[in-house]
Design a protein around this motif. Structure first.
Motif, mmCIF file in Angstrom:
data_model
loop_
_atom_site.group_PDB
_atom_site.id
_atom_site.type_symbol
_atom_site.label_atom_id
_atom_site.label_comp_id
_atom_site.label_asym_id
_atom_site.label_seq_id
_atom_site.Cartn_x
_atom_site.Cartn_y
_atom_site.Cartn_z
ATOM 1 N N GLU A 152 -1.966 6.451 9.150
ATOM 2 C CA GLU A 152 -1.956 5.801 7.834
ATOM 3 C C GLU A 152 -3.015 6.380 6.899
ATOM 4 O O GLU A 152 -2.866 6.363 5.696
ATOM 5 C CB GLU A 152 -2.216 4.304 7.978
ATOM 6 C CG GLU A 152 -1.090 3.547 8.629
ATOM 7 C CD GLU A 152 -1.615 2.305 9.310
ATOM 8 O OE1 GLU A 152 -2.038 1.394 8.596
ATOM 9 O OE2 GLU A 152 -1.618 2.264 10.551
ATOM 10 N N ALA A 153 -4.113 6.877 7.500
ATOM 11 C CA ALA A 153 -5.210 7.372 6.675
ATOM 12 C C ALA A 153 -4.789 8.604 5.873
ATOM 13 O O ALA A 153 -5.225 8.769 4.735
ATOM 14 C CB ALA A 153 -6.416 7.698 7.546
ATOM 15 N N TYR B 172 -4.892 8.295 13.090
ATOM 16 C CA TYR B 172 -5.191 8.215 11.659
ATOM 17 C C TYR B 172 -3.960 8.374 10.788
ATOM 18 O O TYR B 172 -4.064 8.691 9.614
ATOM 19 C CB TYR B 172 -6.248 9.250 11.291
ATOM 20 C CG TYR B 172 -7.619 8.818 11.717
ATOM 21 C CD1 TYR B 172 -8.266 7.785 11.064
ATOM 22 C CD2 TYR B 172 -8.247 9.424 12.787
ATOM 23 C CE1 TYR B 172 -9.502 7.356 11.461
ATOM 24 C CE2 TYR B 172 -9.501 9.004 13.195
ATOM 25 C CZ TYR B 172 -10.119 7.978 12.528
ATOM 26 O OH TYR B 172 -11.350 7.552 12.930
ATOM 27 N N LEU C 247 -3.346 7.663 2.632
ATOM 28 C CA LEU C 247 -4.341 7.089 1.728
ATOM 29 C C LEU C 247 -5.254 8.167 1.156
ATOM 30 O O LEU C 247 -5.632 8.135 -0.017
ATOM 31 C CB LEU C 247 -5.171 6.040 2.464
ATOM 32 C CG LEU C 247 -4.399 4.778 2.861
ATOM 33 C CD1 LEU C 247 -5.200 3.930 3.814
ATOM 34 C CD2 LEU C 247 -4.045 3.986 1.619
ATOM 35 N N ILE C 248 -5.618 9.141 2.004
ATOM 36 C CA ILE C 248 -6.488 10.210 1.518
ATOM 37 C C ILE C 248 -5.748 11.040 0.465
ATOM 38 O O ILE C 248 -6.297 11.370 -0.591
ATOM 39 C CB ILE C 248 -6.978 11.082 2.695
ATOM 40 C CG1 ILE C 248 -7.943 10.256 3.564
ATOM 41 C CG2 ILE C 248 -7.674 12.333 2.187
ATOM 42 C CD1 ILE C 248 -8.257 10.867 4.891
ATOM 43 N N PHE D 151 2.302 1.912 -3.396
ATOM 44 C CA PHE D 151 1.316 2.500 -4.310
ATOM 45 C C PHE D 151 1.157 3.978 -4.031
ATOM 46 O O PHE D 151 1.165 4.818 -4.927
ATOM 47 C CB PHE D 151 -0.052 1.829 -4.125
ATOM 48 C CG PHE D 151 -0.126 0.464 -4.699
ATOM 49 C CD1 PHE D 151 0.605 0.134 -5.821
ATOM 50 C CD2 PHE D 151 -0.937 -0.498 -4.132
ATOM 51 C CE1 PHE D 151 0.536 -1.129 -6.358
ATOM 52 C CE2 PHE D 151 -1.010 -1.770 -4.658
ATOM 53 C CZ PHE D 151 -0.269 -2.078 -5.773
ATOM 54 N N LEU E 135 0.829 -1.206 0.000
ATOM 55 C CA LEU E 135 0.000 0.000 0.000
ATOM 56 C C LEU E 135 0.858 1.247 0.000
ATOM 57 O O LEU E 135 0.625 2.189 -0.756
ATOM 58 C CB LEU E 135 -0.910 0.008 1.228
ATOM 59 C CG LEU E 135 -2.182 -0.824 1.108
ATOM 60 C CD1 LEU E 135 -2.983 -0.741 2.383
ATOM 61 C CD2 LEU E 135 -3.008 -0.322 -0.067
ATOM 62 N N PHE F 167 -3.460 9.957 -1.406
ATOM 63 C CA PHE F 167 -3.415 9.061 -2.566
ATOM 64 C C PHE F 167 -4.682 9.191 -3.404
ATOM 65 O O PHE F 167 -4.634 9.393 -4.622
ATOM 66 C CB PHE F 167 -3.246 7.646 -2.018
ATOM 67 C CG PHE F 167 -3.452 6.525 -2.998
ATOM 68 C CD1 PHE F 167 -2.497 6.220 -3.938
ATOM 69 C CD2 PHE F 167 -4.604 5.748 -2.940
ATOM 70 C CE1 PHE F 167 -2.677 5.154 -4.809
ATOM 71 C CE2 PHE F 167 -4.785 4.685 -3.809
ATOM 72 C CZ PHE F 167 -3.817 4.406 -4.745
ATOM 73 N N LEU F 168 -5.845 9.118 -2.724
ATOM 74 C CA LEU F 168 -7.121 9.232 -3.438
ATOM 75 C C LEU F 168 -7.250 10.578 -4.135
ATOM 76 O O LEU F 168 -7.658 10.662 -5.294
ATOM 77 C CB LEU F 168 -8.281 9.071 -2.461
ATOM 78 C CG LEU F 168 -8.693 7.641 -2.135
ATOM 79 C CD1 LEU F 168 -9.743 7.633 -1.052
ATOM 80 C CD2 LEU F 168 -9.241 6.974 -3.394
#
Lengths: 317, 260
Positions: free
Chosen positions: B234-235, B232, B238-239, B196, B193, B241-242
């Motif tokens: 790791e979040a 949060y 990811l956010i 990516f 992850l 990333f999105l």
């Protein structure tokens, strides 16, 4: 279509007598049925519509949490919370799809992982909402018509009803206008648009339906587990399992995901002693075999051979 | 090369376990086992590419993703079968030693890992920009058909690139083992992850941008964790990333505008 309905009737007939014949093998049958239902729901989006989601565990988790929290904090019966969960999952699917459907192919798959991981972190960290990392425990359940919902037999019939309901939905959709729209969008979004189909709206509808059905099954899973931990139920691994079950069984076929569930859960049970916790090894090997040699999956390949035989017979006169 | 490799993190974990193995059998220091682990990783990558990934190049784009997902599951669970589920690590005498540079305490292992990374980046840069193979790689990435027309064996290039990728993943695993514990299945997914996020953040197909993406991910996570809610951590990555995927798919530092 009659053929498929007959198949569904056969599944129900076998299911109704199953607990009497094999009263000791109910737990494994429940997992087969739940996975069959989830994989078939996944297939509505992933197979019929070609959008490979790797985040469906979120909906399983959503359903399980709705049932568990509804019961333990608000005293709401599971059937109400399951309906609520399905509605909420559809709404979540709507926004999730709005956000990520502009991405195509593998990038859509990656984005579903990211969204699902964020949701998992929320489930772990928002203690006021979900009980945090320790999880939620279902202590009591109502007894509709005197049926004990904690008994494996009752849970088996719930799982059976869920799997049969999802498969029936797919049978109906496969012959409906919506089913053809799904396939048109899967084959070529631009051509579908030229034919007057709105690809994004179609994908959104498929995602919402798939999410709602998955979370209903998640509710049953919550009852079966009776103890829900975010690490387990929101895990990327569960999403992967659901997707691979459908793909190995056969994407975009009515019975593929169910057959996949039977094969994979059955194989997992058979090799339980050999592989212990490493039972995902089977998924890994089978998905490689499917990708390399049978891209249509088990049922898809059988159906193709059957059709070719029919054509050969007709050509011979 | 536009193959989404789901098994990347598992190759990192494979590197970690190779260091564990060399240490247990031969008593080697992790950094010594790099000499053996990296070439093995390179050839393992070439074998995987030749026998699996090269067969799905012309299949629908999800096929490669699913194939690497299968490889990831196989590696993780095969390690689980061989080594068992408990976390493993290699104890080295200098694991806890730190020294301070200008008042900042730096751990010895992190410094070594950092040095190894810098050397590898420099080597990769030299390979891509100063050699014939590197030129062929860049050509293939830019335009496969065009590269073939001027005589590049793109199948060979694909194998080499995947081999290099696995080699670097193995290297990362070996250099980190004194610091981190390896577990067979979870660790791999975390690294995948992160990989990516980093590449998308920086921009696909660009080594410099990937480095910048890596630094940025670290900064975003640490800043997010210290100024907002640390749970949060790791979040935030990811956010980011999105958001990048949706609004700037060419990456923050990429130049080619390519809709994904």
């Amino acid at each position: 279509m009659t053929k498929h309905l007959l198949g569904l009737g056969a599944l129900l007939a076998v299911g109704v007598v199953y607990p009497f014949v094999f009263p000791n093998a109910l737990t494994i049958a429940i997992s087969v049925l739940l996975f069959a239902g989830w994989a078939t729901s996944w297939d509505l989006l992933g197979g019929w519509n070609g959008q490979v989601s790797l985040g469906h565990a979120s909906f399983v988790g959503l359903g399980a949490y709705f049932v568990a929290i509804g019961q333990s904090q608000f005293g709401l019966a599971p059937w109400w919370t399951m309906a609520l969960a399905a509605a909420f999952a559809a709404v979540l699917g709507y926004f999730w799809g709005q956000l990520t459907f502009s991405l195509r192919g593998p990038y859509f798959s990656l984005s579903t992982i990211a969204v699902a991981e964020v949701l998992r972190l929320i489930a772990i960290n928002e203690e006021w909402l979900t009980g945090g990392a320790t999880g939620v425990f279902i202590a009591t359940l109502p007894e509709p018509f005197g049926v004990d919902l904690f008994s494996r037999t009752a849970q088996f019939y719930m799982a059976l009803a869920f799997a049969a309901g999802v498969i029936a939905t797919v049978i109906v959709i496969s012959r409906a206008r919506f089913g053809y729209q799904l396939r048109a969008v899967r084959e070529d979004e631009d051509s579908a648009m030229a034919a007057g189909i709105d690809p994004t709206a179609t994908k959104l509808k498929a995602f919402m339906l798939s999410a709602a059905l998955t979370s209903a099954g998640g509710g049953i899973y919550g009852i079966v587990l009776a103890f829900i931990e975010p690490h387990v139920i929101f895990a990327l691994l569960l999403s992967v399992q659901i997707a691979l079950t459908a793909i190995i069984g056969g994407r975009g076929t009515i019975w593929g995901p169910a057959v996949g569930a039977l094969v994979l859960v059955g194989a997992g049970e058979m090799f339980r002693t050999t592989f212990a916790e490493a039972n995902m090894l089977i998924y890994g090997i089978l998905i490689l075999v499917v990708v390399l040699f049978v891209p249509r999956g088990i049922v898809g390949e059988l159906a193709r051979r059957h059709i070719r035989r029919l054509y050969a017979k007709r050509a011979q006169g | 090369m536009r193959t989404i490799n789901f098994a990347h993190g598992d190759f990192v974990v494979l590197g970690m376990y190779s260091a564990v193995l060399f240490n247990a059998l031969l008593g080697w220091d992790p950094y010594l086992s790099l000499l053996l682990a990296m070439p093995i990783g390179f050839f393992a990558g070439i074998i995987v590419e030749r026998f699996i990934l090269s067969r799905v190049v012309d299949a629908p784009p999800e096929s490669a993703l699913l194939a690497t997902l299968g490889i990831s599951l196989i590696i993780g669970n095969a390690i689980l079968l061989t080594f068992g589920g408990e976390p493993r690590s290699v104890q080295v005498s200098y694991a806890s030693s730190t020294f301070s540079i200008a008042g900042v305490n730096v751990s010895m292992v992190l410094l070594l890992a950092g040095i190894a990374t810098v050397i590898m980046i420099a080597a990769l840069y030299a390979l891509l920009n100063r050699t014939e193979v590197g030129r062929a790689i860049r050509g293939t990435a830019e335009n496969r058909l065009g590269a073939e027309l001027v005589g590049v064996d793109t199948r060979r290039i694909h194998s080499i690139v995947f081999g290099l990728g696995v080699m670097l993943a193995v290297m990362a695993g070996v250099t980190l083992i004194p610091l981190l514990f390896a577990t067979p299945t979870n660790t791999g997914a975390v690294f995948t992850l992160k990989a990516f996020v980093v590449t998308v953040l920086g921009g696909l197909g660009n080594v410099g941008a990937a480095i910048a993406g890596g630094i940025l991910l670290g900064v975003v996570e640490v800043l997010g964790a210290s100024y907002f809610m640390s749970e949060y951590r790791e979040a935030y990555g990811l956010i980011a990333f999105l958001l990048i995927l949706l609004f700037r798919p060419e990456g923050l530092f990429g130049r080619t505008v390519k809709r994904v």
